[in-house]
Write a protein that holds these residues in place. Sequence first.
Motif, PDB file in Angstrom:
ATOM      1  N   GLY A 129       0.571  -1.345   0.080  1.00  0.00           N
ATOM      2  CA  GLY A 129      -0.044  -0.103  -0.027  1.00  0.00           C
ATOM      3  C   GLY A 129       0.765   1.400  -0.169  1.00  0.00           C
ATOM      4  N   SER A 130       2.076   1.196   0.078  1.00  0.00           N
ATOM      5  CA  SER A 130       2.861   2.395   0.142  1.00  0.00           C
ATOM      6  C   SER A 130       3.071   3.106  -1.271  1.00  0.00           C
ATOM      7  CB  SER A 130       4.408   1.988   0.490  1.00  0.00           C
ATOM      8  OG  SER A 130       4.940   1.211  -0.534  1.00  0.00           O
ATOM      9  N   ASP A 131       2.598   2.525  -2.412  1.00  0.00           N
ATOM     10  CA  ASP A 131       2.592   3.123  -3.777  1.00  0.00           C
ATOM     11  C   ASP A 131       1.451   3.798  -3.927  1.00  0.00           C
ATOM     12  OD1 ASP A 131       1.284   0.849  -3.969  1.00  0.00           O
ATOM     13  OD2 ASP A 131       2.414   0.499  -5.832  1.00  0.00           O
ATOM     14  N   VAL A 132       0.375   4.075  -3.246  1.00  0.00           N
ATOM     15  CA  VAL A 132      -0.911   4.848  -3.185  1.00  0.00           C
ATOM     16  C   VAL A 132      -0.708   6.177  -3.443  1.00  0.00           C
ATOM     17  CG1 VAL A 132      -3.063   5.293  -2.434  1.00  0.00           C
ATOM     18  CG2 VAL A 132      -2.145   2.759  -2.212  1.00  0.00           C
ATOM     19  N   ARG A 133      -1.287   6.979  -4.464  1.00  0.00           N
ATOM     20  CA  ARG A 133      -1.345   8.306  -4.399  1.00  0.00           C
ATOM     21  C   ARG A 133      -2.780   8.797  -4.039  1.00  0.00           C
ATOM     22  NH1 ARG A 133       2.747  10.416  -7.446  1.00  0.00           N
ATOM     23  NH2 ARG A 133       3.945   8.745  -8.714  1.00  0.00           N
ATOM     24  N   ALA A 134      -3.118   9.841  -3.293  1.00  0.00           N
ATOM     25  CA  ALA A 134      -4.369  10.495  -2.978  1.00  0.00           C
ATOM     26  C   ALA A 134      -4.550  11.841  -2.996  1.00  0.00           C
ATOM     27  CB  ALA A 134      -4.415  10.017  -1.484  1.00  0.00           C
ATOM     28  N   HIS A 135      -5.521  12.421  -2.682  1.00  0.00           N
ATOM     29  CA  HIS A 135      -5.820  13.915  -2.829  1.00  0.00           C
ATOM     30  C   HIS A 135      -7.125  14.232  -2.160  1.00  0.00           C
ATOM     31  CE1 HIS A 135      -8.028  12.509  -6.590  1.00  0.00           C
ATOM     32  NE2 HIS A 135      -8.634  13.713  -6.181  1.00  0.00           N
ATOM     33  N   PHE A 136      -7.283  15.321  -1.947  1.00  0.00           N
ATOM     34  CA  PHE A 136      -8.359  15.934  -0.979  1.00  0.00           C
ATOM     35  C   PHE A 136      -9.398  16.154  -2.390  1.00  0.00           C
ATOM     36  CE2 PHE A 136      -5.977  16.504   2.509  1.00  0.00           C
ATOM     37  CZ  PHE A 136      -6.802  15.959   3.572  1.00  0.00           C
ATOM     38  N   GLY A 143      -3.435  25.274  -4.901  1.00  0.00           N
ATOM     39  CA  GLY A 143      -3.235  24.786  -3.732  1.00  0.00           C
ATOM     40  C   GLY A 143      -3.497  23.106  -3.434  1.00  0.00           C
ATOM     41  N   ARG A 144      -4.214  22.654  -4.779  1.00  0.00           N
ATOM     42  CA  ARG A 144      -4.210  21.079  -4.746  1.00  0.00           C
ATOM     43  C   ARG A 144      -2.925  20.475  -4.673  1.00  0.00           C
ATOM     44  NH1 ARG A 144      -8.978  18.188  -7.379  1.00  0.00           N
ATOM     45  NH2 ARG A 144      -7.953  15.817  -6.991  1.00  0.00           N
ATOM     46  N   GLU A 145      -2.876  19.373  -3.741  1.00  0.00           N
ATOM     47  CA  GLU A 145      -1.808  18.586  -3.518  1.00  0.00           C
ATOM     48  C   GLU A 145      -2.076  17.245  -3.724  1.00  0.00           C
ATOM     49  OE1 GLU A 145       0.936  19.456  -0.116  1.00  0.00           O
ATOM     50  OE2 GLU A 145      -0.553  20.738   0.523  1.00  0.00           O
ATOM     51  N   THR A 146      -1.245  16.404  -4.317  1.00  0.00           N
ATOM     52  CA  THR A 146      -1.321  15.035  -4.199  1.00  0.00           C
ATOM     53  C   THR A 146      -0.505  14.298  -3.034  1.00  0.00           C
ATOM     54  OG1 THR A 146      -1.339  15.209  -6.581  1.00  0.00           O
ATOM     55  CG2 THR A 146      -0.600  13.044  -5.686  1.00  0.00           C
ATOM     56  N   TYR A 147      -0.995  13.425  -2.461  1.00  0.00           N
ATOM     57  CA  TYR A 147      -0.403  12.919  -1.382  1.00  0.00           C
ATOM     58  C   TYR A 147       0.346  11.434  -1.671  1.00  0.00           C
ATOM     59  CZ  TYR A 147      -2.545  16.541   1.409  1.00  0.00           C
ATOM     60  OH  TYR A 147      -2.704  17.907   1.929  1.00  0.00           O
ATOM     61  N   ARG A 148       1.363  11.023  -0.829  1.00  0.00           N
ATOM     62  CA  ARG A 148       1.838   9.572  -0.910  1.00  0.00           C
ATOM     63  C   ARG A 148       1.918   9.195   0.614  1.00  0.00           C
ATOM     64  NH1 ARG A 148       4.324   7.526  -5.954  1.00  0.00           N
ATOM     65  NH2 ARG A 148       4.760   5.785  -4.644  1.00  0.00           N
ATOM     66  N   ARG A 149       1.730   8.026   1.021  1.00  0.00           N
ATOM     67  CA  ARG A 149       1.886   7.291   2.031  1.00  0.00           C
ATOM     68  C   ARG A 149       3.092   7.290   2.363  1.00  0.00           C
ATOM     69  NH1 ARG A 149      -1.857   2.963   4.616  1.00  0.00           N
ATOM     70  NH2 ARG A 149      -0.920   1.602   3.215  1.00  0.00           N
TER      71      ARG A 149
END
Length: 153
Positions: A129-136, A143-149
Motif C-alpha cells: 500500500g505504500s505506492d498509493v497516491r491520494a488527494h482531497f 493549492g491542490r496537493e497529491t499525497y503519498r503514504r
Amino acid sequence: MQNLARAVLVLFGLLVLVAVKVALSVEGGKPSAALTAQDVTGTWQGDHGARLEVTADGRARLTDSSGWKCTPSGAPAALTAEGDWTIDWISDENPGILIKFTLDGPSVPYCGDYFTLDGTGKSGASGDGSDVRAHFQHQGGAGRETYRRTATG
C-alpha cells in the motif's frame, strides 16, 4: 428489402454497443478491492509540503495544507487542523475517507472533505500500500496537493 434488413441489423448492433458502454461506465469499468482502515492509516506527505496523519482510532491531523477556503474570511489559506475520519466516498469517485476537521472560530465549525485514494496499493511488487497516491476531492486551484503514504516500519 435487403437494405432495410441491413439497416435494422446495423442499428441493433449500435444499440448493443451503447448498452455495453453504459453498463461498463455505471460499474466503473474496473474492479476495486474493498477499502479498509489499514489502507488509509499512517502518514501521508503532500507534494506541496502538507502532512496528513490518519490514525487507527479515527483521528486525523492535517498540517500546512495550502489553498483551503474553510476559513472565517473564505479566502484560500493554509490549513492546520485536527478531526475525525470514517471510510466514505462520493459514489462516482475513487474510494477514500471523509475527514471532518474542527476549526477555531464561530463562523467555521468544521471543514470536511473527501480524501480519495487512487488505488489501494495491494497489487504490484510490494503490495504493502505504500505506492498509493491520494488527494482531497474539493481542494482546488494551485493549492491542490497529491499525497503519498510514507513508508512504515
